[in-house]
Design a protein around this motif. Structure first.
Motif, PDB file in Angstrom:
ATOM      1  N   THR A 147     -63.012  14.199  22.284  1.00  0.00           N
ATOM      2  CA  THR A 147     -63.968  15.302  22.422  1.00  0.00           C
ATOM      3  C   THR A 147     -63.310  16.425  23.214  1.00  0.00           C
ATOM      4  N   GLN A 148     -63.942  17.591  23.194  1.00  0.00           N
ATOM      5  CA  GLN A 148     -63.406  18.718  23.961  1.00  0.00           C
ATOM      6  C   GLN A 148     -63.339  18.370  25.442  1.00  0.00           C
ATOM      7  N   ASN A 149     -64.368  17.706  25.956  1.00  0.00           N
ATOM      8  CA  ASN A 149     -64.371  17.384  27.384  1.00  0.00           C
ATOM      9  C   ASN A 149     -63.342  16.325  27.747  1.00  0.00           C
ATOM     10  N   GLU A 150     -63.036  15.409  26.843  1.00  0.00           N
ATOM     11  CA  GLU A 150     -61.959  14.446  27.101  1.00  0.00           C
ATOM     12  C   GLU A 150     -60.617  15.172  27.186  1.00  0.00           C
TER      13      GLU A 150
ATOM     14  N   LEU B 239     -57.812  16.996  18.689  1.00  0.00           N
ATOM     15  CA  LEU B 239     -59.069  17.722  18.519  1.00  0.00           C
ATOM     16  C   LEU B 239     -59.358  18.070  17.063  1.00  0.00           C
ATOM     17  N   GLY B 240     -58.466  17.704  16.153  1.00  0.00           N
ATOM     18  CA  GLY B 240     -58.717  17.901  14.729  1.00  0.00           C
ATOM     19  C   GLY B 240     -57.981  19.057  14.093  1.00  0.00           C
ATOM     20  N   SER B 241     -57.057  19.667  14.796  1.00  0.00           N
ATOM     21  CA  SER B 241     -56.278  20.760  14.235  1.00  0.00           C
ATOM     22  C   SER B 241     -55.383  20.247  13.118  1.00  0.00           C
TER      23      SER B 241
ATOM     24  N   PRO C 258     -70.468  22.481  28.543  1.00  0.00           N
ATOM     25  CA  PRO C 258     -71.729  21.934  28.029  1.00  0.00           C
ATOM     26  C   PRO C 258     -71.614  21.686  26.526  1.00  0.00           C
ATOM     27  N   GLY C 259     -72.063  20.539  26.086  1.00  0.00           N
ATOM     28  CA  GLY C 259     -72.008  20.195  24.670  1.00  0.00           C
ATOM     29  C   GLY C 259     -70.647  19.740  24.195  1.00  0.00           C
ATOM     30  N   GLY C 260     -69.708  19.558  25.091  1.00  0.00           N
ATOM     31  CA  GLY C 260     -68.354  19.182  24.704  1.00  0.00           C
ATOM     32  C   GLY C 260     -68.104  17.694  24.649  1.00  0.00           C
ATOM     33  N   ASP C 261     -69.175  16.896  24.670  1.00  0.00           N
ATOM     34  CA  ASP C 261     -69.024  15.444  24.664  1.00  0.00           C
ATOM     35  C   ASP C 261     -69.204  14.815  23.289  1.00  0.00           C
ATOM     36  N   HIS C 262     -69.275  15.631  22.246  1.00  0.00           N
ATOM     37  CA  HIS C 262     -69.483  15.113  20.901  1.00  0.00           C
ATOM     38  C   HIS C 262     -68.314  15.500  20.006  1.00  0.00           C
ATOM     39  N   LEU C 263     -67.924  14.591  19.140  1.00  0.00           N
ATOM     40  CA  LEU C 263     -66.886  14.905  18.158  1.00  0.00           C
ATOM     41  C   LEU C 263     -67.477  15.815  17.093  1.00  0.00           C
TER      42      LEU C 263
ATOM     43  N   GLU D 142     -60.520  17.090  30.444  1.00  0.00           N
ATOM     44  CA  GLU D 142     -60.323  16.195  31.581  1.00  0.00           C
ATOM     45  C   GLU D 142     -58.856  15.816  31.749  1.00  0.00           C
ATOM     46  N   SER D 143     -58.145  15.656  30.634  1.00  0.00           N
ATOM     47  CA  SER D 143     -56.738  15.282  30.723  1.00  0.00           C
ATOM     48  C   SER D 143     -55.890  16.386  31.354  1.00  0.00           C
ATOM     49  N   PHE D 144     -56.399  17.620  31.331  1.00  0.00           N
ATOM     50  CA  PHE D 144     -55.696  18.744  31.950  1.00  0.00           C
ATOM     51  C   PHE D 144     -56.368  19.188  33.245  1.00  0.00           C
ATOM     52  N   ASP D 145     -57.254  18.347  33.781  1.00  0.00           N
ATOM     53  CA  ASP D 145     -57.958  18.621  35.045  1.00  0.00           C
ATOM     54  C   ASP D 145     -58.722  19.945  35.017  1.00  0.00           C
ATOM     55  N   THR D 146     -59.413  20.209  33.912  1.00  0.00           N
ATOM     56  CA  THR D 146     -60.265  21.399  33.830  1.00  0.00           C
ATOM     57  C   THR D 146     -61.717  20.966  33.727  1.00  0.00           C
ATOM     58  N   ASN D 147     -62.623  21.864  34.064  1.00  0.00           N
ATOM     59  CA  ASN D 147     -64.046  21.553  34.081  1.00  0.00           C
ATOM     60  C   ASN D 147     -64.585  21.315  32.672  1.00  0.00           C
TER      61      ASN D 147
END
Length: 56
Positions: free
Chosen positions: A22-25, A12-14, A36-41, A28-33
Protein backbone atom coordinates in the motif's frame (compact mmCIF):
# COMPACT_ATOMS: atom_id res chain seq x y z
CA UNK A 1 18.44 5.48 -3.86
CA UNK A 2 17.58 4.97 -7.51
CA UNK A 3 17.31 1.20 -7.04
CA UNK A 4 15.09 1.67 -3.98
CA UNK A 5 12.82 4.02 -5.91
CA UNK A 6 12.51 1.55 -8.80
CA UNK A 7 11.67 -1.35 -6.50
CA UNK A 8 9.09 0.72 -4.62
CA UNK A 9 7.51 1.94 -7.87
CA UNK A 10 7.09 -1.68 -9.00
CA UNK A 11 5.72 -2.65 -5.58
CA UNK A 12 3.10 0.08 -5.95
CA UNK A 13 2.04 -1.23 -9.37
CA UNK A 14 4.09 0.87 -11.77
CA UNK A 15 4.80 -0.67 -15.15
CA UNK A 16 1.48 -2.48 -15.40
CA UNK A 17 2.10 -4.97 -12.63
CA UNK A 18 -0.22 -5.61 -9.72
CA UNK A 19 0.66 -3.71 -6.54
CA UNK A 20 1.71 -5.71 -3.50
CA UNK A 21 2.28 -2.87 -1.01
CA UNK A 22 0.00 0.00 0.00
CA UNK A 23 1.04 3.63 -0.25
CA UNK A 24 1.41 3.83 3.53
CA UNK A 25 3.59 0.71 3.64
CA UNK A 26 5.85 2.30 1.06
CA UNK A 27 5.91 5.59 2.95
CA UNK A 28 6.73 3.78 6.20
CA UNK A 29 9.76 2.13 4.62
CA UNK A 30 11.14 5.63 3.92
CA UNK A 31 10.16 6.99 7.37
CA UNK A 32 7.54 9.39 6.01
CA UNK A 33 4.11 10.14 7.44
CA UNK A 34 1.11 8.07 6.30
CA UNK A 35 -1.54 9.51 4.01
CA UNK A 36 -5.26 9.24 4.75
CA UNK A 37 -6.72 6.42 2.68
CA UNK A 38 -3.30 5.01 1.88
CA UNK A 39 -3.89 1.66 3.57
CA UNK A 40 -5.69 0.00 0.65
CA UNK A 41 -4.27 -1.58 -2.48
CA UNK A 42 -5.56 0.00 -5.69
CA UNK A 43 -8.13 -2.02 -7.61
CA UNK A 44 -6.74 -2.63 -11.11
CA UNK A 45 -8.87 -1.57 -14.04
CA UNK A 46 -11.06 0.83 -12.10
CA UNK A 47 -11.19 4.59 -12.03
CA UNK A 48 -11.55 6.66 -8.87
CA UNK A 49 -15.11 7.56 -9.91
CA UNK A 50 -16.06 3.87 -10.17
CA UNK A 51 -14.65 3.13 -6.73
CA UNK A 52 -16.56 6.04 -5.15
CA UNK A 53 -19.72 4.90 -6.90
CA UNK A 54 -19.23 1.33 -5.57
CA UNK A 55 -18.73 2.55 -2.01
CA UNK A 56 -21.90 4.69 -1.91
Amino acid sequence: MKDQAEVMARALGSGGGLPWVTQNEARESFDTNPKPGGDHLPRPGTSAATIVEDET
